[in-house]
Scaffold this motif. Structure first.
Motif: not given
Length: 280
Positions: A196-215
């Protein structure tokens, strides 16, 4: 007989005009059925519901007490086409009441009905349309008429019998009998390990950084657009205010000039009045 001839002429015109479109003309068939009724035997009851437009007087009348020579003359009558002079021209009553003219009129009626059968034989209701015609054809004493009339009568009656026999295979209208089709559905997609919780940080570090920059980029971009809209609105408001102030200043100056000119005109008028008084 004049009404019969005029009606046959109108039926011929109707046939000519609807020969291509094959439009249903029940009035013409009803009139021709009335002519058959005048030439048929009146014994027994009629079962059809036709409304005839002619007087109930026989179109062809044979005297059963006539001599054999008279019968031979009747059988030897020649069936001729009806000329236009007898249908629409001025003809004496003696010419219209001859047996030859009466038989020719009845023969012409059968020919017109034969053409109507050619046009309407493919209709689903053809047996109902020609049912009164068939009944009156069976009541006509054919043995008293010449052979050409008998042949045309037999041909028309056999065609109507064929139409009746073909109508016996008709079926009543029914709804289409088929199995109802089921509504198309899709198989639901289930996840065995759903969180049920958010899966925003479920990937690896590079994809998470890329997603943060996009957001962050989307957020900054929306904020910049919002600020630009506010600036444009403020500039438009300031421009409008400056324009209103300039218009008010111009109107004030115009009023001052008009007031000054009116004062000068008043002084000029006063001096002119004094000069006129001194001149007197």
């Amino acid at each position: 007989m004049r009404d019969v001839f005029r009606g046959l002429f109108v039926c011929d015109l109707c046939l000519e005009y609807i020969s291509l479109s094959k439009r249903l003309a029940p009035e013409a068939i009803n009139f021709l059925c009335g002519i058959l009724f005048l030439g048929s035997s009146k014994e027994g009851r009629t079962r059809n519901g036709s409304i005839f437009l002619l007087r109930n007087s026989p179109i062809v009348h044979f005297d059963t007490t006539s001599t054999p020579l008279k019968w031979l003359l009747l059988f030897s009558l020649v069936v001729k086409p009806l000329p236009i002079t007898k249908t629409l021209g001025e003809v004496s009553e003696a010419e219209l009441t001859t047996d030859e003219v009466r038989i020719s009129a009845l023969n012409h009626c059968l020919s017109a009905l034969n053409k109507f059968v050619d046009m309407y034989q493919d209709l689903p209701a053809s047996v109902e349309i020609f049912a009164p015609v068939k009944e009156h054809l069976q009541r006509i004493p054919v043995n008293l008429y010449p052979s050409p009339f008998k042949e045309l009568h037999g041909t028309l009656l056999s065609r109507l019998n064929d139409i009746y026999n073909a109508s016996l295979s008709r079926k009543h209208l029914t709804l289409q009998a088929r199995k109802p089709e089921a509504i198309k559905t899709f198989e639901p997609k289930f996840e065995e390990h759903y969180e049920v919780r958010s899966r925003r940080g479920a990937g690896n570090k590079a994809s998470n950084e890329k997603q943060k920059l996009r957001y962050k980029y989307k957020k900054e971009f929306k904020g910049a657009i919002r600020e630009i809209r506010k600036d444009n609105k403020f500039l438009a408001k300031q421009k409008l205010q400056e324009q209103l102030e300039k218009d008010a200043e111009r109107m004030r100056k115009v009023k001052e000039i008009e007031h000054m000119l009116s004062n000068q005109q008043a002084e000029t008028n006063a001096m002119n009045r004094k000069k006129r008084k001194l001149g007197k």
